[in-house]
Design a protein around this motif. Structure first.
Motif, PDB file in Angstrom:
ATOM      1  N   LEU A 227       0.832  -1.202   0.000  1.00  0.00           N
ATOM      2  CA  LEU A 227       0.000   0.000   0.000  1.00  0.00           C
ATOM      3  C   LEU A 227       0.867   1.253   0.000  1.00  0.00           C
ATOM      4  O   LEU A 227       0.624   2.191  -0.764  1.00  0.00           O
ATOM      5  CB  LEU A 227      -0.937  -0.004   1.207  1.00  0.00           C
ATOM      6  CG  LEU A 227      -1.868   1.209   1.349  1.00  0.00           C
ATOM      7  CD1 LEU A 227      -2.787   1.336   0.144  1.00  0.00           C
ATOM      8  CD2 LEU A 227      -2.680   1.106   2.641  1.00  0.00           C
ATOM      9  N   SER A 228       1.888   1.273   0.835  1.00  0.00           N
ATOM     10  CA  SER A 228       2.786   2.427   0.891  1.00  0.00           C
ATOM     11  C   SER A 228       3.529   2.618  -0.417  1.00  0.00           C
ATOM     12  O   SER A 228       3.631   3.734  -0.946  1.00  0.00           O
ATOM     13  CB  SER A 228       3.797   2.259   2.033  1.00  0.00           C
ATOM     14  OG  SER A 228       3.158   2.225   3.283  1.00  0.00           O
ATOM     15  N   VAL A 229       4.055   1.526  -0.963  1.00  0.00           N
ATOM     16  CA  VAL A 229       4.844   1.619  -2.192  1.00  0.00           C
ATOM     17  C   VAL A 229       3.950   2.013  -3.368  1.00  0.00           C
ATOM     18  O   VAL A 229       4.340   2.823  -4.216  1.00  0.00           O
ATOM     19  CB  VAL A 229       5.559   0.285  -2.469  1.00  0.00           C
ATOM     20  CG1 VAL A 229       6.342   0.352  -3.776  1.00  0.00           C
ATOM     21  CG2 VAL A 229       6.510  -0.061  -1.313  1.00  0.00           C
TER      22      VAL A 229
ATOM     23  N   SER B  76      14.662   1.567 -12.190  1.00  0.00           N
ATOM     24  CA  SER B  76      13.608   0.889 -11.432  1.00  0.00           C
ATOM     25  C   SER B  76      13.955   1.040  -9.956  1.00  0.00           C
ATOM     26  O   SER B  76      15.002   1.602  -9.609  1.00  0.00           O
ATOM     27  CB  SER B  76      13.531  -0.590 -11.834  1.00  0.00           C
ATOM     28  OG  SER B  76      14.774  -1.237 -11.574  1.00  0.00           O
ATOM     29  N   TRP B  77      13.116   0.537  -9.067  1.00  0.00           N
ATOM     30  CA  TRP B  77      13.335   0.793  -7.648  1.00  0.00           C
ATOM     31  C   TRP B  77      13.267  -0.496  -6.840  1.00  0.00           C
ATOM     32  O   TRP B  77      12.689  -1.496  -7.254  1.00  0.00           O
ATOM     33  CB  TRP B  77      12.321   1.802  -7.110  1.00  0.00           C
ATOM     34  CG  TRP B  77      10.903   1.500  -7.492  1.00  0.00           C
ATOM     35  CD1 TRP B  77      10.006   0.718  -6.836  1.00  0.00           C
ATOM     36  CD2 TRP B  77      10.223   1.978  -8.661  1.00  0.00           C
ATOM     37  NE1 TRP B  77       8.808   0.669  -7.506  1.00  0.00           N
ATOM     38  CE2 TRP B  77       8.913   1.441  -8.632  1.00  0.00           C
ATOM     39  CE3 TRP B  77      10.598   2.805  -9.717  1.00  0.00           C
ATOM     40  CZ2 TRP B  77       7.977   1.703  -9.634  1.00  0.00           C
ATOM     41  CZ3 TRP B  77       9.666   3.068 -10.717  1.00  0.00           C
ATOM     42  CH2 TRP B  77       8.372   2.519 -10.656  1.00  0.00           C
ATOM     43  N   ASP B  78      13.860  -0.434  -5.672  1.00  0.00           N
ATOM     44  CA  ASP B  78      13.853  -1.543  -4.736  1.00  0.00           C
ATOM     45  C   ASP B  78      12.760  -1.286  -3.709  1.00  0.00           C
ATOM     46  O   ASP B  78      12.846  -0.355  -2.914  1.00  0.00           O
ATOM     47  CB  ASP B  78      15.226  -1.656  -4.043  1.00  0.00           C
ATOM     48  CG  ASP B  78      15.354  -2.905  -3.196  1.00  0.00           C
ATOM     49  OD1 ASP B  78      14.441  -3.176  -2.378  1.00  0.00           O
ATOM     50  OD2 ASP B  78      16.366  -3.611  -3.342  1.00  0.00           O
ATOM     51  N   GLU B  79      11.721  -2.097  -3.737  1.00  0.00           N
ATOM     52  CA  GLU B  79      10.558  -1.845  -2.884  1.00  0.00           C
ATOM     53  C   GLU B  79      10.890  -1.916  -1.397  1.00  0.00           C
ATOM     54  O   GLU B  79      10.325  -1.159  -0.597  1.00  0.00           O
ATOM     55  CB  GLU B  79       9.436  -2.835  -3.224  1.00  0.00           C
ATOM     56  CG  GLU B  79       8.821  -2.615  -4.601  1.00  0.00           C
ATOM     57  CD  GLU B  79       7.617  -3.508  -4.835  1.00  0.00           C
ATOM     58  OE1 GLU B  79       7.331  -4.372  -3.979  1.00  0.00           O
ATOM     59  OE2 GLU B  79       6.949  -3.332  -5.878  1.00  0.00           O
ATOM     60  N   GLU B  80      11.776  -2.814  -1.004  1.00  0.00           N
ATOM     61  CA  GLU B  80      12.138  -2.920   0.410  1.00  0.00           C
ATOM     62  C   GLU B  80      12.816  -1.645   0.895  1.00  0.00           C
ATOM     63  O   GLU B  80      12.529  -1.140   1.981  1.00  0.00           O
ATOM     64  CB  GLU B  80      13.064  -4.120   0.626  1.00  0.00           C
ATOM     65  CG  GLU B  80      12.363  -5.467   0.558  1.00  0.00           C
ATOM     66  CD  GLU B  80      11.343  -5.644   1.669  1.00  0.00           C
ATOM     67  OE1 GLU B  80      11.629  -5.218   2.807  1.00  0.00           O
ATOM     68  OE2 GLU B  80      10.264  -6.193   1.412  1.00  0.00           O
ATOM     69  N   VAL B  81      13.738  -1.131   0.096  1.00  0.00           N
ATOM     70  CA  VAL B  81      14.446   0.085   0.488  1.00  0.00           C
ATOM     71  C   VAL B  81      13.495   1.278   0.467  1.00  0.00           C
ATOM     72  O   VAL B  81      13.549   2.146   1.349  1.00  0.00           O
ATOM     73  CB  VAL B  81      15.655   0.334  -0.434  1.00  0.00           C
ATOM     74  CG1 VAL B  81      16.421   1.583   0.002  1.00  0.00           C
ATOM     75  CG2 VAL B  81      16.584  -0.869  -0.426  1.00  0.00           C
TER      76      VAL B  81
END
Length: 239
Positions: free
Chosen positions: A74-76, A127-132
């Motif tokens: 939800l946040s991402v 692209s992005w790292d969802e955890e970070v």
């Protein structure tokens, strides 16, 4: 709100969990009925209802079978929608001002956070790292607590670096005791042997009276163990 959902679900029993879809629908209702910017409101509702950024698959009604990764979505997802808005506004500005459309680099510069602010948030292909990303959002929007340092380390090392660090620390073995290695006995046995030796030494002194002469010569006492004023040394040393 979105970070709060993830934090709430991590700490709450199953009966109180909030699904990401329920939270998202509540957010939609707020924007539709209370958001002050009508253009922003219309754009958000349109994107939401069109399942932009794969919302309909990423957010769901699962609670008891959901994982921490599900709750972070939800946040991402909302972060991605915000960055889409930033890029869209940049493109609209170019149209209004009759200038060339923004380049890929300019579009990336409009996204938040910047690579300078969070180098590990972004991959080489942008692209992005969802955890970070989630850890970055948590540091921005959630008060400091016992998990803050962990998320700060994720931002600095990345999830892989944190996992390697954990595995390395988990397999560290304490060096063997030198006493145990040299004498073939565990440290506790050596300690007990030392105490026994001290006890025997004190007993020998008590029996021979040798310590009285040494104490008297060091402290200026008479041979009967009394101070010049007649006070017993046992009590004078413990007051």
């Amino acid at each position: 709100m979105t970070v709060g959902i993830a934090e709430w679900n991590v700490e709450s029993p199953t009966s109180l969990l909030i699904s990401t879809n329920h939270a998202a629908e509540s957010l939609r209702g707020y924007v539709e009925n209370f958001f002050g910017c009508e253009v922003c409101q219309a754009n958000f509702i349109r994107e939401y209802d069109a399942c932009a950024r794969d919302r309909c698959n990423r957010l769901n009604d699962k609670t008891d079978t959901a994982t921490i990764s599900d709750w972070k979505q939800l946040s991402v997802w909302l972060w991605e929608i915000h960055n889409d808005v930033n890029v869209r506004l940049l493109k609209e500005k170019a149209v209004r001002e009759s200038i060339p459309p923004p380049s890929e680099g300019e579009q990336q510069a409009a996204r938040w956070p910047t690579k300078d602010d969070c180098p590990r948030c972004w991959n080489e292909d942008w692209s992005w790292d969802e955890e970070v990303i989630f850890s970055f959002l948590r540091l921005e929007y959630w008060p400091n607590d016992e998990k803050t340092e962990q998320h700060r380390n994720i931002i600095q090392l990345g999830p892989e670096g944190m996992e390697e660090q954990f595995n390395w620390e988990d397999h560290i073995e304490e060096p063997p005791s030198k006493l145990g290695t040299v004498y073939g006995a565990p440290p506790c046995a050596i300690a007990l042997l030392g105490l026994w030796w001290i006890y025997q030494k004190r007993e020998r002194k008590r029996i021979t009276g040798r310590h009285k002469k040494i104490d008297a010569s060091q402290h200026g006492l008479s041979h009967n163990g009394m101070t010049p004023s007649g006070q017993d040394t046992y009590f004078s040393h413990r007051v």
